[in-house]
Design a protein around this motif. Sequence first.
Motif, PDB file in Angstrom:
ATOM      1  N   GLY A  41      10.956  23.398  24.883  1.00 57.21           N
ATOM      2  CA  GLY A  41       9.992  22.518  25.528  1.00 57.21           C
ATOM      3  C   GLY A  41       9.693  21.268  24.717  1.00 57.21           C
ATOM      4  O   GLY A  41      10.566  20.472  24.407  1.00 57.21           O
ATOM      5  N   ALA A 104       7.086  25.687  29.240  1.00 53.23           N
ATOM      6  CA  ALA A 104       5.941  24.768  29.327  1.00 53.23           C
ATOM      7  C   ALA A 104       5.469  24.553  30.766  1.00 53.23           C
ATOM      8  O   ALA A 104       4.270  24.516  31.033  1.00 53.23           O
ATOM      9  N   GLU A 230       2.541  20.513  25.021  1.00 56.47           N
ATOM     10  CA  GLU A 230       2.879  21.229  26.246  1.00 56.47           C
ATOM     11  C   GLU A 230       1.702  21.227  27.223  1.00 56.47           C
ATOM     12  O   GLU A 230       1.899  21.107  28.437  1.00 56.47           O
TER      13      GLU A 230
END
Length: 409
Positions: A41, A104, A230
């Motif tokens: 992510g 995420a 995130e």
Amino acid sequence: MNKKKIINDPVYGFISIPTELVFDLIEHPYFQRLRYIKQLGMTHLVYPGALHTRFHHALGAMHLMKMSVEVLRSKGQTITPEEEEAVAIAILLHDIGHGPFSHALEHTIVEGISHEDISMLLMDKLNKQFNGRLTMAISIFNGTYTKGFLHEMVSSQLDMDRLDYLNRDSFFTGVSEGVISSDRIIKMLNVKDDHITIEEKGIYSIEKFLIARRLMYWQVYFHKTVIAAEMLLVKILTRARELALAGQKLFATPALDHFLQKTISREVFINEDHHIETFAALDDTDIISAVKVWAHSDDKVLAKLCTDFITRKLYHVDITNEPADENAIATLTERAMKNYGITAHEAQYFVFKDIILNHAYKIGDGFIRILMKDGSIKDITAASDNSNLEALAKIVKKYVLCYSKDLTI
């Protein structure tokens, strides 16, 4: 066409593609899409080297599976060539359902459906395209195949997925605490009563594996700045969907626009085929291209979120053992409303709380079995003389408070 290819992997060296069917699956657009989905992510905003992809990881896990099958055969376990190919396919495709930026955005783009569910849907579609040749792989993946230990090598507390991602994520982040001896763990594999076991002399390698996993969670996966990045991406997508559902036209690629404009339930996603096909066209580039354009949006909330994302002005994050003080949250919320000229609802994009759970090891169902020299089976926590392992079996719950840095006094 020559389909006997080798791939140079930075973690293991040369990886060979075992069969023509595996080669064809790797060539398929569903799998090639994983080249454009980051494994970790937004972690590269903390560890700049963490730019590896789900494509890397899937090939690495397949390589470890091939090694594991060879070890089990050398110890007298019967695994047919068909089963070897099927279990390689099962681990190769285990993450094919991941959406952009992996975990995420897992429940932001499509609500109520996990990446495992989407992987299963895509594997079913591939099975039709390949005339049923993935049937055994799918039964291994979902745990219905007669040899249960094959499923455990794909999905358990000691599977090829975890063995690869710990070493791979350590390699690309530079966090040495996550390095494990996957070679030695695989050499210690055995089967008893249709379950994967680790021979007693491999206990210390398993201890290191469990401790490394816990350390990687706190140092990489739950690093406060990773959480900040995130969470910011999640809030951007949440605001964009809110605006799109209210009728505002936003720039988006056709695939992303499909999921912004409507709320799709789990049942509808599974039963209406065009949703999964559209999802299979989504990757990180759809999100990044939209964020760059949305930074100039007329909506001040979306514009600020996206500008902060692009310029790496991430949230301030407090991770504590107790919930955040409600008075402090109220003060920060009022400050956001005043500073940005927004409503109380809109302020929730700049001040909010969450929780994180770290469960390094689960005792009980699916536990890591140690095969003792006398032939008995023990849970790793009972077989080990390391008292720290019992602590790893406890769920660690932390409270998170996120707020924009320019709201601090």
